[in-house]
Design a protein around this motif. Structure first.
Motif, mmCIF file in Angstrom:
data_model
loop_
_atom_site.group_PDB
_atom_site.id
_atom_site.type_symbol
_atom_site.label_atom_id
_atom_site.label_comp_id
_atom_site.label_asym_id
_atom_site.label_seq_id
_atom_site.Cartn_x
_atom_site.Cartn_y
_atom_site.Cartn_z
ATOM 1 N N UNK A 175 10.309 34.513 5.662
ATOM 2 C CA UNK A 175 10.203 33.163 5.114
ATOM 3 C C UNK A 175 9.554 33.187 3.727
ATOM 4 N N UNK A 176 8.521 34.021 3.559
ATOM 5 C CA UNK A 176 7.866 34.125 2.250
ATOM 6 C C UNK A 176 8.809 34.717 1.209
ATOM 7 N N UNK A 177 9.562 35.739 1.582
ATOM 8 C CA UNK A 177 10.526 36.346 0.654
ATOM 9 C C UNK A 177 11.611 35.346 0.271
ATOM 10 N N UNK A 178 12.023 34.528 1.243
ATOM 11 C CA UNK A 178 13.034 33.509 0.961
ATOM 12 C C UNK A 178 12.503 32.488 -0.034
ATOM 13 N N UNK A 179 11.234 32.076 0.167
ATOM 14 C CA UNK A 179 10.628 31.104 -0.745
ATOM 15 C C UNK A 179 10.515 31.679 -2.152
ATOM 16 N N UNK A 180 10.136 32.946 -2.250
ATOM 17 C CA UNK A 180 10.026 33.590 -3.552
ATOM 18 C C UNK A 180 11.384 33.689 -4.244
ATOM 19 N N UNK A 181 12.413 34.053 -3.470
ATOM 20 C CA UNK A 181 13.757 34.185 -4.048
ATOM 21 C C UNK A 181 14.294 32.833 -4.518
ATOM 22 N N UNK A 182 14.048 31.774 -3.731
ATOM 23 C CA UNK A 182 14.512 30.435 -4.125
ATOM 24 C C UNK A 182 13.835 29.984 -5.409
ATOM 25 N N UNK A 183 12.537 30.250 -5.531
ATOM 26 C CA UNK A 183 11.824 29.871 -6.762
ATOM 27 C C UNK A 183 12.366 30.653 -7.949
ATOM 28 N N UNK A 184 12.665 31.927 -7.744
ATOM 29 C CA UNK A 184 13.220 32.752 -8.822
ATOM 30 C C UNK A 184 14.586 32.230 -9.250
ATOM 31 N N UNK A 185 15.410 31.806 -8.280
ATOM 32 C CA UNK A 185 16.740 31.262 -8.592
ATOM 33 C C UNK A 185 16.627 29.960 -9.381
ATOM 34 N N UNK A 186 15.690 29.100 -8.986
ATOM 35 C CA UNK A 186 15.510 27.837 -9.724
ATOM 36 C C UNK A 186 15.008 28.092 -11.133
ATOM 37 N N UNK A 187 14.142 29.062 -11.306
ATOM 38 C CA UNK A 187 13.690 29.429 -12.648
ATOM 39 C C UNK A 187 14.849 29.903 -13.502
ATOM 40 N N UNK A 188 15.753 30.702 -12.907
ATOM 41 C CA UNK A 188 16.912 31.207 -13.657
ATOM 42 C C UNK A 188 17.805 30.064 -14.116
ATOM 43 N N UNK A 198 16.861 26.985 -14.726
ATOM 44 C CA UNK A 198 16.179 26.288 -15.823
ATOM 45 C C UNK A 198 16.325 27.065 -17.123
ATOM 46 N N UNK A 199 16.168 28.395 -17.053
ATOM 47 C CA UNK A 199 16.325 29.217 -18.267
ATOM 48 C C UNK A 199 17.749 29.115 -18.811
ATOM 49 N N UNK A 200 18.738 29.100 -17.898
ATOM 50 C CA UNK A 200 20.138 28.952 -18.332
ATOM 51 C C UNK A 200 20.356 27.604 -19.033
ATOM 52 N N UNK A 201 19.712 26.559 -18.489
ATOM 53 C CA UNK A 201 19.852 25.229 -19.092
ATOM 54 C C UNK A 201 19.221 25.196 -20.475
ATOM 55 N N UNK A 202 18.090 25.890 -20.642
ATOM 56 C CA UNK A 202 17.427 25.937 -21.949
ATOM 57 C C UNK A 202 18.304 26.677 -22.952
ATOM 58 N N UNK A 203 18.883 27.825 -22.525
ATOM 59 C CA UNK A 203 19.744 28.598 -23.427
ATOM 60 C C UNK A 203 20.993 27.817 -23.818
ATOM 61 N N UNK A 204 21.489 27.003 -22.883
ATOM 62 C CA UNK A 204 22.699 26.227 -23.181
ATOM 63 C C UNK A 204 22.397 24.964 -23.973
ATOM 64 N N UNK A 205 21.143 24.715 -24.263
ATOM 65 C CA UNK A 205 20.761 23.546 -25.029
ATOM 66 C C UNK A 205 20.718 22.269 -24.220
ATOM 67 N N UNK A 206 20.778 22.396 -22.891
ATOM 68 C CA UNK A 206 20.772 21.215 -22.033
ATOM 69 C C UNK A 206 19.357 20.741 -21.713
ATOM 70 N N UNK A 207 18.372 21.574 -22.023
ATOM 71 C CA UNK A 207 16.975 21.195 -21.744
ATOM 72 C C UNK A 207 16.122 21.615 -22.933
ATOM 73 N N UNK A 208 15.076 20.818 -23.187
ATOM 74 C CA UNK A 208 14.185 21.073 -24.315
ATOM 75 C C UNK A 208 12.953 21.829 -23.826
ATOM 76 N N UNK A 209 12.712 23.027 -24.363
ATOM 77 C CA UNK A 209 11.585 23.857 -23.940
ATOM 78 C C UNK A 209 10.248 23.194 -24.242
ATOM 79 N N UNK A 210 10.211 22.317 -25.237
ATOM 80 C CA UNK A 210 8.957 21.656 -25.613
ATOM 81 C C UNK A 210 8.633 20.447 -24.739
ATOM 82 N N UNK A 211 9.530 20.116 -23.814
ATOM 83 C CA UNK A 211 9.283 18.984 -22.911
ATOM 84 C C UNK A 211 8.124 19.339 -21.972
ATOM 85 N N UNK A 212 7.003 18.580 -21.999
ATOM 86 C CA UNK A 212 5.850 18.890 -21.135
ATOM 87 C C UNK A 212 6.214 18.940 -19.654
#
Length: 537
Positions: free
Chosen positions: A399-412, A414-428
């Motif tokens: 369960x802990x490994x699953x939670x860690x993997x899900x968080x890593x996937x969501x981070x990826x 978000x990073x993809x959205x930032x690279x594509x210009x869909x999200x602003x990195x300076x947004x608090x």
């Protein structure tokens, strides 16, 4: 020169509070300079100087202070006046100050202060006492603030400067201004000695059962295993190592007062440190030491010559059975102590020949318990519980490994959205979201790694058929001595109570104790000699 012009003889008493002040010449040279100038200006003949480097004035446990008092109260006194920089240099306790002032005065020696000159009339005596009260109050206030700072330093995981326990050393951890904060790390040179001491306490050296503190001391000294300072071991040192929670990773700061009395739990600060031994080993040793304590278990039970001392009981009244002799000591019996003390109206207990009962108990354990198949049957329930616990732990890790993997996937994502210009990195809000996901990922991964390490440690102690066979064979071989006697420590690991009735002997033991014996060191040398858990009739 007439007697009236003979100068008074003076002694200087100089003191600083800490060894650090003494090393860096913060205060003593200045006190000495002012004291010499004072004597010269008053026409006093300086005959001796007492220097106390790094000693508190809240008590009289000061070598130079005691030497000065001894000289000042001897007859004839070698000086007429004791000169101090201030009364607080002499004493910070108003009662003790007055005690020693009067003690010196009885021998004609006067105490004078360079910065607080006083007369001998009642008004000046009262002023001196008032100043002593203020000095005492200031000292206690300073001590309170210093302790508050030390406790906060300990809460943050830093070391407070005393000599670390053997097996540890201090390392610089952080720079805060001019101060270098330190923490403890394991000293590989001496940590193995600490582990050896715990191993000897739990398992012995392979030729004996568990060792007591005295035997451990003899073992270390006879093999030239020295202390950290290169000296010989003593009972107190070994006992402190075996009872100090620091070695399982929990150093207790502010545990005792200056008088060595235990402080309330609320005053103690637990500092996490790298463990040298695991918690299970530490707790097992504490049970062993507690059971060996004469207040808990009489010494004759531990070291007495009879095998069943402390284990054997009368089935009729539940009282202990003790040794009785007959025919001038040629015959020895186990007899009900209740009957012996209060007569047959208290209990009609029986007497059993000692050798016959000893042999009966050992034969039963050898033939009935110490067989691999029987051990497997007896321990089946305990082993099933261990497996269930391990399975739950594996599910938790997944369960802990699953939670860690899900968080890593969501981070990826978000990073993809930032690279594509869909999200602003300076947004608090986006930054907070990223930080939150990172924290969840890292915490879950750390928890999973810790749980996995615990699971692997448990797996290394798993009971296998090979271990059962080895344990049974070794125990059967070692429960008897070559001289024909019995190994009492091995017997006590297998049975914790023996009840004798008419035509029946009941042997009782703890499954959990047997399992602990089996997995501790995977060998019969680890059998506990004490730590008995009594079972009701």
């Amino acid at each position: 020169m007439t007697a009236s012009t003979v100068p008074l003889r003076a002694a200087l008493y100089l003191r600083v509070s800490t060894a650090r002040q003494a090393e860096h010449d913060v205060s003593i040279p200045d006190q000495k300079r002012q004291g010499e100038a004072y004597c010269e200006s008053r026409g006093l003949q300086l005959v001796e100087t007492f220097i106390e480097p790094g000693a508190s004035a809240t008590n009289d446990r000061r070598p130079e202070f005691q030497r000065m008092i001894e000289a000042g109260t001897s007859k004839p006194a070698p000086f007429d006046v004791v000169v101090v920089h201030s009364f607080s240099r002499f004493f910070r306790d108003h009662f003790e100050l007055e005690f020693y002032v009067r003690k010196l005065a009885k021998n004609g020696v006067k105490l004078v202060s360079i910065t607080q000159e006083m007369g001998d009339d009642p008004m000046h005596v009262m002023m001196r006492q008032i100043m002593a009260l203020f000095d005492e109050y200031q000292s206690k206030e300073n001590a309170k603030h210093v302790m508050r700072a030390l406790k906060e330093n300990a809460r943050q995981g830093f070391w407070n400067g005393s000599l670390p326990p053997i097996g540890y050393r201090t390392v610089a951890a952080e720079q805060r201004g001019a101060k270098v904060k330190k923490k403890l790390e394991i000293d590989p040179l001496h940590a193995d000695t600490v582990r050896l001491i715990y191993r000897l306490a739990l398992e012995g050296d392979g030729t004996t059962g568990q060792m007591g503190v005295k035997n451990i001391v003899s073992y270390l000294n006879s093999r030239r295993i020295f202390t950290r300072d290169g000296g010989r071991w003593g009972i107190g040192q070994v006992h402190r190592i075996l009872t100090r929670r620091t070695y399982m990773g929990e150093h207790e700061f502010n545990k005792r007062s200056k008088t060595k009395e235990l402080k309330p739990v609320s005053e103690i600060v637990t500092v996490p440190v790298p463990p040298i031994i695991d918690k299970d080993t530490f707790e097992a040793v504490q049970k062993l030491l507690k059971a060996r304590n004469p207040k808990v278990m009489p010494a004759r039970v531990i070291s007495g010559p009879t095998m069943l001392t402390g284990l054997i009981h009368c089935a009729k009244c539940g009282g202990a059975m003790t040794i009785r002799t007959g025919k001038g000591g040629r015959y020895r019996y186990y007899a009900c102590s209740m009957k012996a003390r209060q007569g047959p109206t208290a209990c009609e207990g029986m007497a059993v020949p000692m050798e016959k009962l000893d042999d009966l108990v050992v034969n039963h354990l050898e033939k009935q318990l110490l067989q691999p198949e029987r051990l497997e049957t007896v321990l089946a329930a305990a082993l099933d519980r261990r497996e269930e616990h391990a399975e739950r732990r594996r599910e938790h890790i997944a369960e802990l490994n699953k939670r860690s993997a899900e968080s890593e996937l969501r981070l990826k994502r978000l990073y993809d959205a930032i690279e594509a210009g869909l999200a602003d990195l300076n947004d608090p809000a986006l930054k907070d979201r990223i930080d939150g996901l990172k924290a969840i990922r890292d915490q879950a991964k750390a928890d999973a790694d810790r749980a996995q390490a615990m699971l692997q440690n448990t797996g290394q102690k798993a009971v296998t058929p090979q271990m059962l066979r080895k344990f049974a064979a070794t125990a059967r071989d070692r429960i008897r001595l070559e001289s024909g006697g019995y190994r009492r420590d091995h017997l006590r690991a297998l049975a914790q109570r023996v009840e004798v009735a008419e035509g029946e002997v009941r042997i009782m033991g703890s499954k959990s104790r047997l399992l602990q014996t089996l997995v501790a060191g995977s060998g019969v040398n680890s059998v506990p000699t004490q730590g008995l858990k009594w079972r009701k009739r």
